[in-house]
Scaffold this motif. Structure first.
Motif, mmCIF file in Angstrom:
data_model
loop_
_atom_site.group_PDB
_atom_site.id
_atom_site.type_symbol
_atom_site.label_atom_id
_atom_site.label_comp_id
_atom_site.label_asym_id
_atom_site.label_seq_id
_atom_site.Cartn_x
_atom_site.Cartn_y
_atom_site.Cartn_z
ATOM 1 N N GLY A 102 -20.983 -12.967 -71.936
ATOM 2 C CA GLY A 102 -21.063 -14.344 -72.406
ATOM 3 C C GLY A 102 -21.076 -14.441 -73.917
ATOM 4 N N GLN A 103 -20.531 -13.438 -74.564
ATOM 5 C CA GLN A 103 -20.510 -13.383 -76.022
ATOM 6 C C GLN A 103 -19.839 -14.637 -76.590
ATOM 7 O OE1 GLN A 103 -19.076 -9.646 -77.610
ATOM 8 N NE2 GLN A 103 -17.792 -10.706 -79.081
ATOM 9 N N GLU A 104 -20.530 -15.306 -77.513
ATOM 10 C CA GLU A 104 -19.978 -16.535 -78.076
ATOM 11 C C GLU A 104 -19.255 -16.284 -79.387
ATOM 12 O OE1 GLU A 104 -23.369 -19.060 -78.311
ATOM 13 O OE2 GLU A 104 -23.272 -19.602 -76.196
ATOM 14 N N TRP A 105 -19.564 -15.177 -80.040
ATOM 15 C CA TRP A 105 -18.940 -14.874 -81.325
ATOM 16 C C TRP A 105 -17.540 -14.296 -81.062
ATOM 17 C CZ3 TRP A 105 -19.654 -15.933 -86.309
ATOM 18 C CH2 TRP A 105 -18.875 -15.228 -87.226
ATOM 19 N N THR A 106 -16.507 -15.068 -81.374
ATOM 20 C CA THR A 106 -15.150 -14.586 -81.124
ATOM 21 C C THR A 106 -14.314 -14.612 -82.401
ATOM 22 O OG1 THR A 106 -14.494 -16.821 -80.520
ATOM 23 C CG2 THR A 106 -15.120 -15.362 -78.723
ATOM 24 N N SER A 107 -14.960 -14.876 -83.530
ATOM 25 C CA SER A 107 -14.191 -15.107 -84.758
ATOM 26 C C SER A 107 -13.485 -13.868 -85.289
ATOM 27 C CB SER A 107 -15.108 -15.649 -85.843
ATOM 28 O OG SER A 107 -15.745 -16.797 -85.385
ATOM 29 N N ASP A 108 -13.811 -12.696 -84.747
ATOM 30 C CA ASP A 108 -13.162 -11.492 -85.251
ATOM 31 C C ASP A 108 -12.058 -11.021 -84.329
ATOM 32 O OD1 ASP A 108 -14.626 -10.893 -87.712
ATOM 33 O OD2 ASP A 108 -16.325 -10.827 -86.358
ATOM 34 N N ALA A 109 -11.718 -11.805 -83.333
ATOM 35 C CA ALA A 109 -10.779 -11.315 -82.334
ATOM 36 C C ALA A 109 -9.685 -12.327 -82.040
ATOM 37 C CB ALA A 109 -11.538 -10.964 -81.054
ATOM 38 N N ALA A 110 -9.340 -13.151 -83.028
ATOM 39 C CA ALA A 110 -8.316 -14.157 -82.761
ATOM 40 C C ALA A 110 -6.944 -13.525 -82.598
ATOM 41 C CB ALA A 110 -8.286 -15.172 -83.893
ATOM 42 N N GLY A 111 -6.713 -12.423 -83.320
ATOM 43 C CA GLY A 111 -5.434 -11.732 -83.217
ATOM 44 C C GLY A 111 -5.534 -10.631 -82.174
ATOM 45 N N CYS A 112 -4.564 -10.558 -81.285
ATOM 46 C CA CYS A 112 -4.612 -9.572 -80.205
ATOM 47 C C CYS A 112 -4.537 -8.156 -80.780
ATOM 48 C CB CYS A 112 -3.447 -9.814 -79.250
ATOM 49 S SG CYS A 112 -3.325 -8.551 -77.973
ATOM 50 N N GLY B 16 -0.526 -10.805 -81.164
ATOM 51 C CA GLY B 16 -0.352 -12.186 -80.714
ATOM 52 C C GLY B 16 -1.666 -12.938 -80.830
ATOM 53 N N ARG B 17 -1.652 -14.180 -80.383
ATOM 54 C CA ARG B 17 -2.845 -15.001 -80.499
ATOM 55 C C ARG B 17 -3.632 -14.941 -79.200
ATOM 56 N NH1 ARG B 17 -3.903 -20.151 -79.283
ATOM 57 N NH2 ARG B 17 -1.758 -20.443 -78.627
ATOM 58 N N ILE B 18 -4.952 -14.811 -79.334
ATOM 59 C CA ILE B 18 -5.802 -14.806 -78.143
ATOM 60 C C ILE B 18 -6.331 -16.205 -77.940
ATOM 61 C CG2 ILE B 18 -7.920 -13.891 -77.132
ATOM 62 C CD1 ILE B 18 -7.009 -11.289 -77.864
ATOM 63 N N SER B 19 -6.241 -16.686 -76.721
ATOM 64 C CA SER B 19 -6.758 -18.019 -76.451
ATOM 65 C C SER B 19 -8.062 -17.871 -75.674
ATOM 66 C CB SER B 19 -5.694 -18.825 -75.711
ATOM 67 O OG SER B 19 -6.142 -19.213 -74.463
ATOM 68 N N PHE B 20 -9.112 -18.537 -76.177
ATOM 69 C CA PHE B 20 -10.444 -18.456 -75.575
ATOM 70 C C PHE B 20 -10.742 -19.745 -74.836
ATOM 71 C CE2 PHE B 20 -10.712 -15.524 -79.119
ATOM 72 C CZ PHE B 20 -11.368 -14.445 -78.568
ATOM 73 N N GLU B 21 -11.214 -19.595 -73.604
ATOM 74 C CA GLU B 21 -11.747 -20.734 -72.876
ATOM 75 C C GLU B 21 -13.113 -20.299 -72.376
ATOM 76 O OE1 GLU B 21 -8.770 -21.611 -69.895
ATOM 77 O OE2 GLU B 21 -7.335 -21.649 -71.542
ATOM 78 N N PRO B 22 -13.978 -21.270 -72.019
ATOM 79 C CA PRO B 22 -15.302 -20.858 -71.546
ATOM 80 C C PRO B 22 -15.178 -19.869 -70.379
ATOM 81 C CG PRO B 22 -15.229 -23.230 -71.897
ATOM 82 C CD PRO B 22 -13.827 -22.718 -72.087
#
Lengths: 271, 433
Positions: B204-214, B219-225
Motif C-alpha cells: 500500500g505504498q503511497e510514495w510513488t514520486s520516484d517511479a513515474a518512468g518505467c 515508458g510512463r507508469i500509470s498509478f491507480e489506487p
C-alpha cells in the motif's frame, strides 16, 4: 497573457511541467514559493501540474521545469518537442524558469545517459556537453547577478538580483551562446563550467541552482512574478528567515564547506 | 552483533573460528584486534574499521564466513534496519540467528558481525542498497528481501533507477532461492523480476514520486489506487502473496494476528516482510508474529528518553518517503513536535528534499526546527504555513516545544530527526540499546 505592469483580473497560472519526470531535487518547491508569494499579496494564483503523458497547456503565465535524471530528461524533451506548447507560450510572452536538467533541455543540445547528443528545445541559446571532469556537486554561490530587463527595448536596462545561492548537482557543462545573457559570475562552485552561471533569453531563465533556487533567492522569485503581474504590484514581504538562511549558506559556501571536488585542470582553467 | 537463540535449540556459540581456513582465521583475529584497539581509543565501536582490516588480510572473508550458512539479505531505502530486527526476532523462534544489528551494513560491518558468530547460525544481514550485488555474490544468500527504493541523499547516492538496475543484475547473476519483494514499488518489482521465485508483498505504498518512468522501458507508469502498470510495456503490479490488514498479516499459509509494539502503518508492512521470509524458512507463523510484536525499539528508533529533564520519543525520518510515513506516527496536532535536520555526508549535503516532504500536514501545531540546517527547515515551514520556532540545540528545542501551546504537561515530546541528528541525540541519551 498580461504584460508587465498590467492589473489582472484572472489568476496567475503557473505551469509545473512533468514533476514526475523532472522533480528529483526538490525543485517542486519553486512552485510552492511562487504560489505563496502571490497568495501572501492577495494575488490569485492557479498552479497547473502537468504529469508526464498529459498535454502541456500553452496558456500559462509562468512555467517551471525542474531537474531530473538522464532517462526522464529525454522523455520530457520528447513530449515538449512534439507538443510545442512551451514554444507557443514563450512566443506569447510566458515566463520560464528551468533548473539544471530543465535548463539543459531548453538549450540546443544535451548529452543523454549514453553520452549521445540529444536535440533540445532551442528556447535558450546554449549547448550542454559532457566533459571529462568530476560531477559538479556542492554549494554554488554567484557574485551579484543581473539580467537584461525584457521590457526595455534598448536592451540596456538591468534587473539586479544580488548574489544567488543554491546547491548544484550535474555532470554536463553548459556553453552559453551569443544570443543569451548569463545570470552571474560564479564565486564558489562550478555553474555553467566557464566561470558563469545560468542562461537568460528574454523571460526564459535557466540555472543550475537547486535549493530550491526560489526559496533561497526571493529576489529572483519576485523578478519572475513581476514579469507576469508587474513589479509595482508586488508589495514587499518579510523575508527575514530567508535572510538568515542566506547568511548561513553564504558563510558555508565561502568557507568551502561543501565545494565540488576540483581537478588541477579546473584550477588552471579558472585562474 | 546480536544472537537470538531459540528456546528449543542450544544457544548460539560464540568465537568458534576453528571451522574457517587459516587465512580467514587470521583475518578475523586481525579484525578483532584492530576493532579492540579502535574501541580503546574511543574511535566508535570499531566494528567497521576492524572489518576493513580483516578484509585486507582475506578479501574473500565474507564468502568464508558464510560458506555453508543460511543467509538472508534485507535491503531498501527505508525500513531495512527495522525489518532486519523484526526478521531476527521472527526467525529466532525457529533457529539461532546472527545479524549485523549495529547498522553497519556494508561488507566491512558485515564481516565484523559474522567474524565470531556461531557457524551454524542463520545470518540475517541488513545490506546498504548500493552493496546488494557484492554481498549477494559473496554470500550466495538464499533469501533476499527488497522493501523499496526512493530518493535519498541526493548528492551522494546514485539515481534510484541505476540502483534498481544493479539489483536486477545482481539477482540475475547470483539467483537466490527466493526473493520477498514489494509489489507496489515498480522499481523493486522490475529489479525482483530477475529472480526465479518471488513472494510479492502488498505494501500500500503511497510514495510513488520516484517511479513515474518505467524502469524496464522508460515508458510512463500509470498509478491507480491499489494498482499500477506501465503504459508502454508489460510491467505491471504482480498479484500479491502477502498483505496486511489492521490487526494482522495475510501470509500464503493463512492469516496471523499481529500486535506490534512498534508504531505506524509502515512497521506493519515491515513485519509482513519479516514474517513472509521467516515462515518461508519454516518458522511457525504464530510464534514468529508474537516475537516480532515484542520488538520495542530498533537501534534507538522509537525510544523514549529524557532530554533536558523532559521525556522525548526519538523518531528517524531521513528522506521524503520516510517522512511520508513518519508524519502519521507523530503525536496528533496540536501537540508541538521537534524536527531536526542535518546535512552531513551520511545525510546527503543537499537538503532540498525538504521541499518534497508534505510538511503542510504538520499545520495546526508548533514545530520547533533544530539541527545544523534548521534555517532551511524554517523557510520550508514558513512556505508550508506551519507555525514554527528555531532552536540552536536539542535541549533548547525540547524546552521550547514543551512550553509551546498544545503541549500536555508531562506528555512525551516527539523528536523527528534525520540520520546524523538522530545519531547525535541517541548518543546524548546513552547510545543504542
Amino acid at each position: 497573457m498580461s504584460g508587465s505592469g498590467d492589473r489582472r483580473d484572472s489568476a496567475v497560472r503557473i505551469g509545473v511541467l512533468f514533476p514526475d519526470l523532472l522533480g528529483t531535487y526538490g525543485d517542486g518547491g519553486n512552485a510552492v514559493v511562487l504560489a505563496q508569494r502571490l497568495a501572501w499579496r492577495d494575488i490569485p494564483v492557479d498552479v497547473v501540474t502537468v504529469a508526464a503523458g498529459q498535454a502541456a497547456p500553452d496558456s500559462c503565465d509562468l512555467y517551471l521545469v525542474g531537474g531530473g535524471e538522464d532517462g526522464p530528461q529525454v522523455q520530457a524533451t520528447r513530449e515538449l518537442a512534439q507538443s510545442r506548447a512551451l514554444h507557443r507560450a514563450v512566443d506569447a510572452g510566458a515566463v520560464v524558469l528551468a533548473v539544471c536538467a530543465g535548463m539543459q533541455i531548453l538549450g540546443h543540445r544535451f548529452p543523454d545517459a549514453a553520452g549521445t547528443d540529444q536535440a533540445g528545445l532551442g528556447l535558450l541559446d546554449c549547448d550542454t556537453v559532457r566533459v571529462d571532469r568530476p560531477r559538479a556537486v556542492g554549494e554554488l554561490l554567484t557574485r551579484d547577478a543581473a539580467v537584461p530587463d525584457p521590457s526595455d527595448p534598448s536592451g540596456a536596462g538591468r534587473c539586479e538580483l544580488g548574489v544567488l545561492t543554491g546547491f548544484e548537482n550535474h555532470a554536463g557543462r553548459t556553453v552559453p551562446g551569443q544570443e543569451c545573457a548569463t545570470l552571474a559570475a560564479v564565486e564558489v562552485g562550478e555553474g555553467n563550467g566557464d566561470g558563469t552561471e545560468g542562461v537568460v533569453c528574454g523571460k526564459v531563465v535557466g540555472t543550475y541552482l537547486h535549493g530550491p533556487v526560489l526559496a533561497r533567492n526571493p529576489r529572483l522569485a519576485d523578478l519572475l512574478l513581476g514579469w507576469v503581474v508587474g513589479a509595482d504590484v508586488l508589495a514587499p514581504l518579510d523575508d527575514g528567515e530567508v535572510d538568515e538562511l542566506r547568511t548561513e549558506r553564504l558563510r558555508a559556501a565561502r568557507s568551502h564547506e561543501l565545494a565540488p571536488r576540483r581537478s588541477w585542470r579546473d584550477l588552471l582553467r579558472r585562474s | 552483533m546480536s544472537t537470538s537463540p531459540s528456546p528449543a535449540r542450544p544457544p548460539a556459540r560464540t568465537s568458534p573460528t576453528t571451522h574457517l581456513p587459516a587465512r580467514a582465521r587470521l583475518a578475523v583475529a586481525t579484525g578483532r584486534a584492530v576493532a579492540g584497539a579502535s574501541k580503546l581509543v574511543h574511535f566508535g565501536s570499531g566494528s567497521v574499521i576492524g572489518g576493513r582490516a580483516a578484509l585486507l588480510v582475506d578479501r574473500d572473508l565474507l564468502g568464508q564466513l558464510t560458506a555453508g550458512r543460511e543467509v538472508l539479505i534485507v535491503s531498501a531505502t527505508n525500513g531495512k534496519t527495522t525489518t532486519t530486527r523484526l526478521l531476527v526476532a521472527a526467525l529466532g523462534t525457529d533457529r539461532p540467528v546472527v545479524s549485523n544489528s549495529l547498522g553497519a551494513n556494508m561488507t566491512p560491518g558485515i564481516v565484523a558481525a559474522l567474524g565470531t558468530a556461531d557457524p551454524d547460525a542463520t545470518a540475517v544481514l541488513e545490506v546498504d542498497e548500493r552493496w546488494v550485488a557484492p554481498v549477494l555474490a559473496d554470500t550466495h544468500a538464499g533469501t533476499v528481501l527488497l522493501l523499496n527504493l526512493s530518493r535519498d541523499q541526493l548528492d551522494r547516492t546514485q539515481e534510484v533507477r541505476k540502483l534498481a538496475e544493479r539489483w536486477h543484475q545482481a539477482l540475475a547473476a547470483t539467483p537466490p532461492a527466493r526473493v520477498v519483494a514489494n509489489a507496489d514499488d515498480p522499481l523493486v518489482v522490475w529489479a525482483a523480476s530477475a529472480a526465479p521465485s518471488v513472494v510479492w508483498v502488498a505494501t500500500g505504498q503511497e510514495w510513488t514520486s520516484d517511479a513515474a518512468g518505467c524502469p524496464n522501458c522508460s515508458g510512463r507508469i500509470s498509478f491507480e489506487p491499489g494498482s499500477w502498470r506501465c503504459t508502454a510495456c508489460d510491467l505491471a503490479r504482480p498479484e500479491p502473496d502477502v498483505s496486511v490488514d489492521d490487526t494482522g498479516v495475510i501470509l500464503p499459509s493463512g492469516r496471523v494476528d499481529l500486535d506490534l509494539a512498534l508504531p505506524g502503518r509502515v512497521n506493519r508492512v515491515n513485519a509482513a516482510f519479516a514474517l513472509a521470509a521467516a515462515t518461508a524458512l519454516g518458522a511457525d507463523p504464530q510464534a514468529a508474529a508474537v516475537a516480532a510484536g515484542t520488538v520495542q525499539e530498533v537501534a534507538g528508533r522509537y525510544r523514549v528518553a529524557r532530554i533536558g529533564g523532559r521525556d522525548v520519543r526519538l523518531l528517524l525520518a531521513k528522506n521524503p518517503a520516510g517522512w511520508h510515513e513518519a508524519i502519521d506516527m507523530l503525536a496528533p496536532a496540536p501537540a508541538p513536535v521537534v524536527v531536526a535536520i542535518n546535512a552531513r555526508i551520511a545525510d546527503g549535503h543537499d537538503p532540498s528534499w525538504l521541499w518534497d516532504v508534505d510538511y503542510e500536514r504538520l499545520a495546526g501545531r508548533v514545530v520547533v526546527a533544530t539541527g545544523e540546517r534548521r534555517h532551511d527547515l524554517a523557510v520550508r515551514l514558513r512556505y508550508a504555513g506551519v507555525e514554527h520556532e528555531t532552536a540552536a540545540d536539542i535541549t533548547e528545542a525540547v524546552a521550547r516545544a514543551a512550553a509551546a501551546p498544545g503541549h500536555e504537561p508531562g506528555s512525551v515530546v516527539d523528536v523527528a530527526a534525520n540520520y546524523t541528528a538522530f545519531q547525535e541525540y541517541l548518543e546524548l541519551v546513552g547510545g543504542p540499546a
